[in-house]
Structure formats: C-alpha cells, structure tokens
Design a protein around this motif. Sequence first.
Motif, PDB file in Angstrom:
ATOM      1  N   VAL A 142      16.782  36.045  18.628  1.00 25.90           N
ATOM      2  CA  VAL A 142      17.714  36.682  19.680  1.00 25.90           C
ATOM      3  C   VAL A 142      17.715  38.536  19.796  1.00 25.90           C
ATOM      4  O   VAL A 142      17.601  38.998  20.869  1.00 25.90           O
ATOM      5  N   GLY A 143      17.172  38.548  18.939  1.00 22.85           N
ATOM      6  CA  GLY A 143      16.335  39.608  18.709  1.00 22.85           C
ATOM      7  C   GLY A 143      15.440  40.126  19.521  1.00 22.85           C
ATOM      8  O   GLY A 143      14.696  40.760  20.313  1.00 22.85           O
ATOM      9  N   PHE A 144      14.757  38.938  19.937  1.00 30.67           N
ATOM     10  CA  PHE A 144      13.730  38.955  20.644  1.00 30.67           C
ATOM     11  C   PHE A 144      13.431  39.382  22.190  1.00 30.67           C
ATOM     12  O   PHE A 144      13.679  40.059  22.588  1.00 30.67           O
ATOM     13  N   PHE A 145      14.671  38.326  22.362  1.00 33.19           N
ATOM     14  CA  PHE A 145      15.244  38.207  23.892  1.00 33.19           C
ATOM     15  C   PHE A 145      15.566  39.775  23.784  1.00 33.19           C
ATOM     16  O   PHE A 145      15.756  40.087  25.342  1.00 33.19           O
ATOM     17  N   LEU A 146      16.416  39.645  22.870  1.00 31.68           N
ATOM     18  CA  LEU A 146      17.204  41.768  23.577  1.00 31.68           C
ATOM     19  C   LEU A 146      15.996  42.439  23.625  1.00 31.68           C
ATOM     20  O   LEU A 146      16.393  43.444  24.579  1.00 31.68           O
TER      21      LEU A 146
ATOM     22  N   TYR B  17      20.130  47.338  23.727  1.00 30.43           N
ATOM     23  CA  TYR B  17      19.305  46.114  23.925  1.00 30.43           C
ATOM     24  C   TYR B  17      18.727  46.476  22.809  1.00 30.43           C
ATOM     25  O   TYR B  17      17.761  45.467  21.543  1.00 30.43           O
ATOM     26  N   THR B  18      17.418  47.118  23.333  1.00 26.88           N
ATOM     27  CA  THR B  18      16.363  47.059  22.303  1.00 26.88           C
ATOM     28  C   THR B  18      16.124  47.561  20.466  1.00 26.88           C
ATOM     29  O   THR B  18      15.432  47.000  20.165  1.00 26.88           O
ATOM     30  N   ALA B  19      17.153  48.620  20.633  1.00 27.32           N
ATOM     31  CA  ALA B  19      17.459  49.241  19.343  1.00 27.32           C
ATOM     32  C   ALA B  19      17.652  48.065  18.952  1.00 27.32           C
ATOM     33  O   ALA B  19      17.705  47.680  17.643  1.00 27.32           O
ATOM     34  N   VAL B  20      19.015  46.936  19.140  1.00 27.84           N
ATOM     35  CA  VAL B  20      19.102  45.900  18.341  1.00 27.84           C
ATOM     36  C   VAL B  20      18.786  45.196  18.510  1.00 27.84           C
ATOM     37  O   VAL B  20      18.689  44.217  17.265  1.00 27.84           O
ATOM     38  N   GLY B  21      17.713  44.496  19.382  1.00 29.95           N
ATOM     39  CA  GLY B  21      16.968  43.890  19.093  1.00 29.95           C
ATOM     40  C   GLY B  21      15.754  44.009  18.513  1.00 29.95           C
ATOM     41  O   GLY B  21      15.405  42.819  17.192  1.00 29.95           O
TER      42      GLY B  21
END
Length: 149
Positions: A34-38, A127-131
């Motif tokens: 999930v982190g990679f895709f976000l 998205y970048t921060a959360v991913g």
Amino acid sequence: MDLLMDLKKSLLRYKPGVSIRTHLFLAALIWSVVGFFLLTFGFVLISAKGHLWYGVLGLALGTTKTFFVLDRVALKNVRRIREFGDNVCIGSVYSWKTWILVAAMIGLGRFLRTTALLPAEIVGFIYTAVGWALMLASRLMWLEWKRTP
C-alpha cells in the motif's frame, strides 16, 4: 440454539487460520505494498504538475510521521500478533478498529482523488507522505517476521 452451535462449528472448520509468522509477513506486506502504490501515485501526481519539491517535502513529512506515530502503531500490532496462538484467522492480522480505519482512509483517499477540493500536487504530497511513512514503518514488521522461526 443447537442449530446455531452446529453452524458455528461448521464455519470454524473453514476458518483460514495461519501462523504468527504468516500474520507478521502479511502485516508487513500490506503496509509495504500500500505504501509503495501511494508513494508512486503521489509522485505521479506531483511530477505531472512539475512540483518535485512537493515530493521532497512529502518524504520529510512521511519520515517524521513514521518516527513519531507509525512506528508505535507497527510495534503495537507486532505485540498483538505475538500474543496469538497458531491457527488464528488470517483476517486478525489487524484489529477490527484498524480495519475500520483502513476503510475510512480508503474512502478519504478516493474522495481526495475524485473531487477538486485540493489541487493534484497537494493530493500527491499527501499520498507521498503517507506512502513513504507506511513503507518506512513496515521495516519493523519485516524485522520481526525475519526473527520469527
């Protein structure tokens, strides 16, 4: 009442129970994927607008979020999984509260992406921060999985 108990016993026979090691693997894998895709989608949104410095800020914020928030959450989840016996349902990888939070986060992400509430580069920043935070914090679960026989 007997019918209800028989039904429960029948359903328990088909419960997808797995080991502690499998739970740790799945918990780490979910956060990583999930982190990679976000992270990827965030950078796509940011680079489409030509504001790559939003990506750098997102990585910095994600790192901060990891060390002050998500590391604690990851360790709490590892401790919870460690308390399991073997053959616990695979869906127990996260608590009910966490599954509800995941659903809310998915809903919020879809909302941000499909409305013009925020500019694309800001959504990409989030998205970048959360991913990145999810990917970085998943290291604790991967380490625990590696240590587990």
